[in-house]
Design an enzyme around this catalytic site. Structure first.
Site, mmCIF file in Angstrom:
data_model
loop_
_atom_site.group_PDB
_atom_site.id
_atom_site.type_symbol
_atom_site.label_atom_id
_atom_site.label_comp_id
_atom_site.label_asym_id
_atom_site.label_seq_id
_atom_site.Cartn_x
_atom_site.Cartn_y
_atom_site.Cartn_z
ATOM 1 N N ASP A 227 0.870 -1.164 0.000
ATOM 2 C CA ASP A 227 0.000 0.000 0.000
ATOM 3 C C ASP A 227 0.916 1.226 0.000
ATOM 4 O OD1 ASP A 227 -2.037 1.782 0.009
ATOM 5 O OD2 ASP A 227 -3.159 0.855 1.648
HETATM 6 C C1 BGC Z 1 -4.980 3.395 0.103
HETATM 7 C C2 BGC Z 1 -5.054 2.420 -1.070
HETATM 8 C C3 BGC Z 1 -4.807 3.158 -2.352
HETATM 9 C C4 BGC Z 1 -3.468 3.865 -2.266
HETATM 10 C C5 BGC Z 1 -3.132 4.648 -3.497
HETATM 11 C C6 BGC Z 1 -3.714 4.218 0.078
HETATM 12 O O1 BGC Z 1 -3.749 5.242 1.036
HETATM 13 O O2 BGC Z 1 -5.046 2.671 1.314
HETATM 14 O O3 BGC Z 1 -6.319 1.816 -1.096
HETATM 15 O O4 BGC Z 1 -4.842 2.271 -3.419
HETATM 16 O O5 BGC Z 1 -3.502 4.782 -1.181
HETATM 17 O O6 BGC Z 1 -3.951 5.758 -3.593
#
Ligand code: BGC
Length: 818
Positions: A227
């Site tokens: 993530d």
């Molecule tokens: C979120 C993800 C997301 C990523 C990119 C993170 O803060 O938890 O779900 O895909 O950011 O935006």
């Protein structure tokens, strides 16, 4: 193929191999001409394809949010959604979409509730698999996320979910297993950590779950991506099974060549690096980015048609006394459309799932189009439930500018923001301080409110007077916890007798948001003089009295439902409960529409004639809503979660970790399973939804040869055939649900009273009947045995409960496991 990929890897020097394992930018991966690898582009997310740095400001189709689609309980509709996503991804030159979200609705308070499908693992798994199949069937990669235990937003980057082995296997893992069985090409490792009883680590460092479970046991041959900014370590995460660090170009593997050094010093074997690069190349070959660009062009359905249809299909009718809905539009002369969400519908949740929507069809526009000519439509808000003031209108602001200064106070640059929500990237490393100035021209006599939202250390001056100063230095937490989207800040009253200008000056430390870059965030907000909430509610009541029918649209808003924070309360914000009651008292033909992603308490649910749950509907929301209200289409949704009557009934309301640990102490008793165990009456049960016709499940039988128990599991599915009759006056769609009720003989582990095992969404003509076949898979009967680390199916008589919700069981069939 794999040997060809290996051969390509060995052609690359170690430096090049390692470089490929961190993103080139926030959304684009490195390419390697030597290996034939073209850069791969990834994009959020589950409610539309946002695009990259270059394209995210371009408009995207805003789809009904995942819960809204899930509510249709229809894998075919989810496949259609997946295909639509594929077309949208290719339109934006995206190769991998960061969806679906397969975490569960462990608590209705979860901030990202709207992004997940359900509180039930079977429903989540089947729908997730359908999405993956359809998206990847068109050549676009899926990224099931967030693996695993990511059910809470409080302390979301650091908490450790303590999940026992049985709960992990029976509840939280099955959706991911289903997505892997559907062939998912990537998986996202979550921010949080997991203590599974054996290993307690952050998920990007969790060797047991990433390598042991995901790759070795479940045979995942794709890419595990972190993530965004979740990876914090070098050798531990590389050895644990993480394959790709995002976002780039920095991060714990790239910075100071840390991973390269770790390989050279023997902390990370070179074979580990090669395995990761092979996985990346495999992904490239799957999405058409190996050797030459063969990423497919995908022909999509017309979004105006498909999003409207999907939106309406998921609507859930919670009450419909006297058949108020669908509205008999021929008999109506005057309709009052009331409520804060009637005026400003909330059509997508906040956070990384948010897209820059192409357009938004409001409830008013939708209804105006749907109602016959001549019907008068009055629109009244009935009070503003928001905590913060609205953004100042750009038309009232002149001289909006942002000046940057270095540490000595010398100017080093300037920008001209175009919005009163200033969110400026600051690339110049010399700039440490920013001053945002604006002049607000006010002319309406009365008391105006002016509010300035700030992120980080600041001094706010209004007309030269310091309103607020101090605050703490901002970090990536501001972004990760979404404080940047609704920054708090000082508010002041400004009395206006004649036209005047208010000068606002905001001095800010340039914030370092870590992996999200450096920047400055401030919002200028303003409320002109206007009616009080009481006056607005009184106006709404008058409008309802004068109308034939009142439609009240209540709900949440962007201050309430977002990634980054959970909800402390499930109550509707502001005075909306009072608004509903007063309008319903004024007009007996009142239909209430709930515009929310996650459960809110509806204390008046059984007092008003009709209640429709309409979710976050994406940019076709108003059309879909009007279709349902006027009966052009049927609300075929069923609740994918349990609607609580009261806070006290919610099995898990407190979502805060304690000393960094979030204990999943309720075990396998998530959602309706807890209500059943405790004998609590939900306000509306899991699986509930009325629709516009009447149904009878007139019979059910076990069909075909019954499986035996060999080893821990049954040898095959148990087939149930149910006879479904549409006894109403219009064609419609019903969701037949089968739950397994295990033997309650007091032996073995405590098991839920019933768990969903199979479902089918079936369309039947008025007056017709049809046989519905449902296969109950062997897993539905089994429990995970933590001592033996395997599945086992306790002997005894199981009942298969066939019905229309988890509480409306029409038939029970018995099946003995010997
Ligand atoms: C979120 C993800 C997301 C990523 C990119 C993170 O803060 O938890 O779900 O895909 O950011 O935006």
């Amino acid at each position: 193929m794999t040997s060809d990929l290996h051969a390509r890897v060995t052609r690359l020097p170690l430096e090049d191999r390692v470089r490929l394992l961190t993103g080139r930018t926030g959304w684009v991966l490195h390419g390697s001409p030597e290996a034939g690898l073209l850069p791969i582009t990834v994009s959020d997310g589950p409610a539309g394809v946002r695009g990259t740095e270059a394209t995210q400001l371009e408009h995207s189709a805003s789809t009904p949010s995942p819960t809204a689609v899930a509510a249709a309980w229809d894998t075919e509709l989810m496949e259609r959604t997946g295909r639509f996503f594929a077309a949208e991804a290719r339109r934006k030159d995206v190769h991998v979409v960061l969806a679906p979200v397969l975490n569960l609705h462990r608590s209705p308070a979860g901030g990202r509730h709207f992004e997940c499908f359900s509180e039930d693992p079977v429903l989540t798994g089947e729908l997730g698999a359908a999405f993956v199949r359809a998206l990847q069937g068109e050549g676009v990669g899926a990224c099931p996320k967030h693996f695993i235990g990511n059910e809470t937003e409080q302390e979301r980057t650091s908490y450790r979910a303590r999940i026992d082995e049985r709960t992990l296997r029976e509840v939280y893992l099955p959706p991911f297993e289903a997505a892997l069985e559907a062939g998912a090409w990537t998986v996202m490792a979550a921010y949080n950590g997991v203590d599974d009883g054996v290993e307690s680590e952050s998920m990007t460092d969790h060797r047991r779950l990433l390598t042991g479970l995901l790759k070795e046991e479940l045979g995942f041959d794709g890419v595990v991506v972190s993530d965004w900014t979740a990876a914090r370590s070098t050798a531990p995460s590389a050895n644990a099974g993480l394959d790709l660090v995002m976002p780039g170009p920095s991060g714990p593997w790239a910075e100071g060549d840390a991973l390269l050094e770790a390989v050279r010093s023997g902390q990370v074997p070179e074979t580990v690096i090669d395995d990761k690069v092979v996985r990346l190349l495999r992904l490239a070959s799957r999405v058409g980015r190996l050797d030459r660009d063969t990423a497919p062009a995908v022909e999509g359905e017309d979004e105006r048609v498909v999003l409207r249809e999907i939106g309406s299909r998921g609507h859930v009718l919670l009450r419909n006394e006297g058949g108020l809905l669908p509205l008999d539009t021929r008999g109506v002369r005057r309709v009052a459309l009331i409520g804060p969400n009637a005026v400003e519908a909330y059509t997508q949740g906040g956070g990384s799932a948010h897209v820059n929507a192409k357009y938004l069809v409001s409830p008013e526009e939708g209804l105006r189009e749907a109602l016959p000519d001549g019907v008068e439509l009055t629109v009244v808000r009935g009070g503003d439930p928001r905590r913060l003031l609205p953004l100042a209108s750009r038309d009232l602001v002149t001289g909006l500018c942002l000046d940057l200064f270095d540490a000595s106070g010398a100017p080093v640059g300037a920008q001209t923001p175009d919005r009163t929500a200033v969110h400026a990237d600051v690339d110049d490393p010399r700039a440490v301080r920013a001053v945002v100035t604006a002049a607000l021209r006010l002319s309406e006599p009365g008391v105006h409110l002016v509010e300035v939202g700030v992120v980080g250390r600041h001094t706010v001056r209004v007309d030269g007077e310091v309103l607020s100063e101090g605050g703490r230095t901002a970090s990536d937490a501001e972004i990760l916890e979404s404080r940047h989207s609704h920054p708090d800040g000082p508010r002041t009253e400004v009395r206006v007798d004649g036209p005047r200008t208010v000068r606002v000056e905001v001095e800010l430390e340039v914030a370092d948001f870590g992996g999200f870059g450096r920047g400055v965030i401030t919002q200028l907000r303003h409320l002109p003089p206007g009616p009080s909430a009481e006056e607005e509610i009184a106006e709404a009541v008058r409008a309802a009295e004068e109308a034939d029918t009142a439609i009240v649209v209540v709900g949440t808003n962007d201050e309430v439902e977002s990634e980054g924070y959970d909800r402390p309360t499930l109550a509707l914000p502001g005075r909306q409960d009072e608004l509903v009651r007063r309008v319903a008292a004024a007009n007996p033909r009142t239909a209430v529409v709930v515009n929310a992603g996650a459960p809110v308490l509806l204390p008046w649910l059984d007092e008003v004639p009709a209640v429709l749950w309409s979710w976050f509907g994406g940019h076709e929301y108003g059309h879909a809503l009007a279709d349902t209200l006027t009966g052009r289409s049927e609300p075929t949704g069923r609740l994918p979660w349990t609607l609580p009557r009261d806070h006290a009934d919610v099995p898990v309301m407190d979502t805060s970790p304690h000393e960094g640990v979030l204990a999943y102490d309720e075990g396998v008793f998530v959602g309706y399973r807890a209500y059943d165990r405790d004998g609590r009456e939900p306000h509306r049960p899991f699986g509930f939804g009325l629709g516009y016709t009447d149904w009878e499940i007139s019979g059910a039988l076990l069909d075909g040869a019954l499986p035996e128990r060999v080893g821990g599991l049954l040898t095959g599915p148990v087939r149930v055939t149910a006879t479904l009759a549409n006894t109403g006056a219009r064609p419609g769609r019903h969701v037949v649900q089968v739950y397994v009720e295990p033997p309650a003989d007091g032996t073995g582990p405590a098991r839920p009273v019933r768990t969903l095992a199979a479902f089918a969404s079936v369309r039947v003509a008025s007056g017709a009947r049809t046989d519905v076949h449902l296969d109950i898979p062997p897993r539905a009967f089994a429990v995970w045995d933590p001592a033996a680390h395997s599945w086992r199916t306790p002997a005894g008589v199981y009942r298969l409960a066939v019905g229309s919700s988890s509480r409306a069981i029409a038939h029970r069939l018995s099946f003995e496991v010997c």
